[in-house]
Enzyme design. Structure first.
Site, PDB file in Angstrom:
ATOM      1  N   HIS A 149      -5.243  -0.122  -4.412  1.00 58.24           N
ATOM      2  CA  HIS A 149      -6.608   0.001  -3.887  1.00 58.24           C
ATOM      3  C   HIS A 149      -7.523   0.894  -4.706  1.00 58.24           C
ATOM      4  O   HIS A 149      -8.670   1.071  -4.314  1.00 58.24           O
ATOM      5  CB  HIS A 149      -6.644   0.530  -2.448  1.00 58.24           C
ATOM      6  CG  HIS A 149      -5.639  -0.024  -1.522  1.00 58.24           C
ATOM      7  ND1 HIS A 149      -5.481  -1.376  -1.303  1.00 58.24           N
ATOM      8  CD2 HIS A 149      -4.704   0.575  -0.747  1.00 58.24           C
ATOM      9  CE1 HIS A 149      -4.523  -1.560  -0.436  1.00 58.24           C
ATOM     10  NE2 HIS A 149      -4.013  -0.400  -0.087  1.00 58.24           N
ATOM     11  N   SER A 169       0.836  -1.193   0.000  1.00 59.86           N
ATOM     12  CA  SER A 169       0.000   0.000   0.000  1.00 59.86           C
ATOM     13  C   SER A 169       0.878   1.253   0.000  1.00 59.86           C
ATOM     14  O   SER A 169       1.551   1.526  -0.984  1.00 59.86           O
ATOM     15  CB  SER A 169      -0.956  -0.044   1.188  1.00 59.86           C
ATOM     16  OG  SER A 169      -1.894   0.984   1.111  1.00 59.86           O
TER      17      SER A 169
END
Length: 176
Positions: free
Chosen positions: A161, A120
């Site tokens: 994401h 991430s």
């Protein structure tokens, strides 16, 4: 360079480390950089990655870059076999790395061969810009970066994401 970029979950880590010769889990030391998660407090995912690495048998060395100096970080990176930069807030992570001088240390060590794994925010900072993180997550309270450039370890802009929800035409990203 040996770089593994993840959106979330560590399933690819063992295969990645095996492929670069780090096959003994018990003797593989991984610096686990947790700075990006600091603004998020105790959300469940914050400790999950670290626990998963330990459950796989790796020796995890916890590192909070913002609590030390560039010299401390250099010393830690010299004592490990790989570095894992956890998820959280990319702007907070980048600001912390820059404030301490760890951005240069990390880039130099990875370019010199230290395997890098980032999830991430840890993936996002490897690219040319973290601007998409601001578009997705907003700014971390108290953090206002003037420079959104990343570590430039990869010649891409990493957007984990987003699931196609972030139109890159709205970002001010020019080709390298």
């Amino acid at each position: 360079m040996h770089i593994l970029l993840l959106s979330r979950f560590i399933g690819a880590v063992p295969g990645f480390l095996d492929s670069i010769g780090l096959t003994s889990r018990t003797s593989t030391r991984i610096a686990y950089v947790d700075d990006a998660s600091k603004p998020l407090g105790s959300l469940p995912f914050v400790e999950e990655e670290r626990r998963q690495l330990q459950q796989l048998g790796y020796s995890v060395v916890p590192v909070t870059v913002g609590n030390g100096t560039a010299e401390d970080f250099t010393s830690t990176l010299e004592s490990v076999d790989a570095v894992y930069v956890a998820g959280g807030m990319a702007d907070y992570l980048m600001a912390t790395l820059r404030r301490v001088g760890a951005d240069t240390v990390l880039s130099e060590r990875v370019r010199a061969g230290l395997p890098y794994m980032g999830a991430s925010a840890g993936a996002m900072v490897t690219g040319r810009s973290i601007e998409p993180a601001i578009a997705l997550d907003g700014h971390t309270e108290g953090i206002m970066l003037e420079d959104f450039s990343g570590l430039n370890l990869v010649d891409l802009v990493i957007v984990p994401h987003a699931d196609g929800l972030l139109p890159l035409t709205h970002l001010n990203l020019s080709p390298p």
